[in-house]
Design a protein around this motif. Structure first.
Motif, PDB file in Angstrom:
ATOM      1  N   VAL A   1       0.900  -1.148   0.064  1.00 34.72           N
ATOM      2  CA  VAL A   1      -0.144  -0.002   0.158  1.00 34.72           C
ATOM      3  C   VAL A   1       1.082   1.355   0.032  1.00 34.72           C
ATOM      4  N   GLU A   2       1.673   1.243   0.768  1.00 34.30           N
ATOM      5  CA  GLU A   2       2.601   2.452   0.737  1.00 34.30           C
ATOM      6  C   GLU A   2       3.561   2.779  -0.588  1.00 34.30           C
ATOM      7  N   ASP A   3       4.018   1.600  -1.339  1.00 28.72           N
ATOM      8  CA  ASP A   3       4.786   1.578  -2.213  1.00 28.72           C
ATOM      9  C   ASP A   3       4.028   2.124  -3.515  1.00 28.72           C
ATOM     10  N   GLU A   4       2.514   1.663  -3.478  1.00 27.41           N
ATOM     11  CA  GLU A   4       1.702   1.842  -4.626  1.00 27.41           C
ATOM     12  C   GLU A   4       0.564   2.725  -4.381  1.00 27.41           C
ATOM     13  N   ARG A   5       0.402   3.559  -3.393  1.00 24.17           N
ATOM     14  CA  ARG A   5      -0.751   4.220  -3.063  1.00 24.17           C
ATOM     15  C   ARG A   5      -0.936   5.406  -3.958  1.00 24.17           C
ATOM     16  N   GLU A   6       0.218   5.827  -4.693  1.00 24.79           N
ATOM     17  CA  GLU A   6      -0.039   7.077  -5.440  1.00 24.79           C
ATOM     18  C   GLU A   6      -0.807   6.436  -6.889  1.00 24.79           C
TER      19      GLU A   6
END
Length: 449
Positions: free
Chosen positions: A376-381
């Protein structure tokens, strides 16, 4: 006459005792003679046949050795994914490993540095052992696809026993290396972001939604089956989680038997420990013109009417109630979406668990939650309809006070603990908060606006 009978009985007793002692001594002497004869026979055998070797009539079958040519498995894996021009591109890597390549390599490097088991070494014959990429890839394939431990044998050249050991070492390494960061409680920055998101979505003071998920335990011991059997009639173990809009799981409590409902899980859960013990940041916000001092979660109807929960309205009759129920149930689906994505990413959690060990199941679940948060942190954007910049506008003000504010004051004595507990479970505050939210949502999203 009586004296004569007593004499006769005493004589008979003494004679029986003497006969028993004689028989015992005879038996003891026979045993001694037998042991002496056995000792003489053994001495003769040892002296006359010093090289005698006694072999078992049914020798144990030796385990078959299979040269899997593990070097070929490593070469194929590197050529497929980890060279400059791999066979499969980033899109296929993301689909098969459930994460981007740089994130997977980060996990592999951290786990390898933390656990000697993943470090490649030479065996007694001088051959290289399985590489860290082979072991971690085998573990991820089992978690991602929910396959048996020997399903990766043909591709990675790893036996089922090695894959199982790699899986358990992998999840333990993930928890050890990343648990503190990716299963943390919301800090001040996280809380500010969550409160701003909640305000934009119509729920000031909301920091997430809470619910439970069941994981079926196929190999549950028979003696525990009744304790762990839930509504489905099959043994399950419950995961309680709190999720936010971006599907980040802020709280994960796993291990309650499936026969319990959400209220039983809540009473066992540490979700409110920080609030009760005074370690949680103090929240202050305004809704419908009224000051509130406690953040809350959105829940379904089974949860109690506490000040920390906001439930929907069953069978709403008027337009305000229907609008509130519609928005509350839509926003509360964050945790349901998080459960769905978690099981879609890690099919091992979607299938009935074949592991016997209760603690190993917990380690696998927590490790999957941690990796889910890392993804989630890596692909949130990259998420559609997610623009974090809209949640960081200038905070609305009411006079000189901010609508959303918080402090980090700490209190930790028994009196304050009981006071916090009373405030947390206050039913009047729950009703007042829900009524204010009904008016707030009507003013923000009603037909007249």
């Amino acid at each position: 006459m009586s004296s004569d009978s007593e004499d006769l009985s005493s004589d008979s007793n003494s004679s029986s005792i003497s006969s028993n002692s004689i028989e015992y001594h005879e038996w003891e002497s026979r045993v001694v003679q037998y042991n002496q004869r056995t000792d003489r026979i053994l001495e003769d055998v040892i002296i006359n046949y010093p090289n005698l070797v006694i072999q078992d009539q049914t020798p144990r079958a030796r385990r078959a050795y299979r040269d899997r040519e593990r070097e070929q498995g490593e070469t194929r894996l590197m050529a497929d994914y980890f060279v400059d021009n791999p066979t499969f591109d980033e899109v296929i890597f993301r689909r098969r490993f459930r994460m981007r390549k740089h994130l997977f390599i980060r996990i592999v490097d951290s786990v390898t540095a933390n656990d000697r088991y993943f470090q490649q070494r030479r065996d007694a014959t001088g051959r290289q052992s399985l590489s860290s990429l082979q072991k971690c890839t085998g573990a991820m394939r089992v978690l991602a696809y929910g396959v048996s431990f020997d399903a990766v044998d043909e591709y990675l050249r790893m036996s089922g026993a090695v894959t199982r050991k790699s899986l358990m070492s992998f999840v333990q390494g993930v928890i050890s290396c990343f648990g503190d960061e990716y299963l943390r409680r919301p800090n001040e920055d996280d809380l500010a972001r969550l409160l701003n998101i909640g305000e934009q979505r119509g729920f000031p003071g909301m920091i997430g939604s809470i619910d439970c998920m069941h994981w079926q335990w196929k190999n549950c011991p028979t003696g525990w089956a009744g304790q762990y059997a839930g509504r489905s009639g099959k043994p399950t173990i419950i995961l309680e989680a709190v999720a936010s809009y971006d599907l980040w799981i802020w709280h994960a409590f796993f291990g309650t038997p499936g026969s319990c409902n959400d209220i039983n899980v809540l009473h066992r859960s540490p979700v409110f420990n920080d609030v009760l013990e005074g370690r949680a940041p103090k929240v202050s916000y305004v809704v419908n013109g009224n000051q509130k001092n406690m953040a809350y979660y959105l829940t379904d109807g089974i949860y109690p009417s506490w000040a920390a929960f906001v439930k929907s309205i069953s069978s709403p009759q008027i337009r305000k109630h229907r609008l509130f129920a519609q928005h509350q149930e839509a926003v509360r689906k964050d945790v349901e979406r998080a459960f769905g994505v978690l099981q879609a990413r890690f099919a091992f959690l979607r299938h009935p668990c074949l592991i016997w060990d209760y603690e190993q199941m917990g380690q696998i679940m927590i490790a999957c939650v941690i990796m889910h948060n890392m993804i989630v942190e890596d692909e949130r954007e990259t998420y559609q309809n997610y623009d974090p910049s809209v949640f960081f506008n200038d905070t609305q003000t009411n006079g000189d006070d901010d609508v959303v504010a918080f402090s980090t004051e700490r209190i930790a004595d028994l009196t304050s603990y009981m006071r916090n507990r009373e405030q947390l479970r206050n039913r009047e505050a729950h009703s007042s908060l829900r009524n204010d939210l009904i008016e707030h949502i009507w003013q923000k999203f009603g037909d007249d606006n």
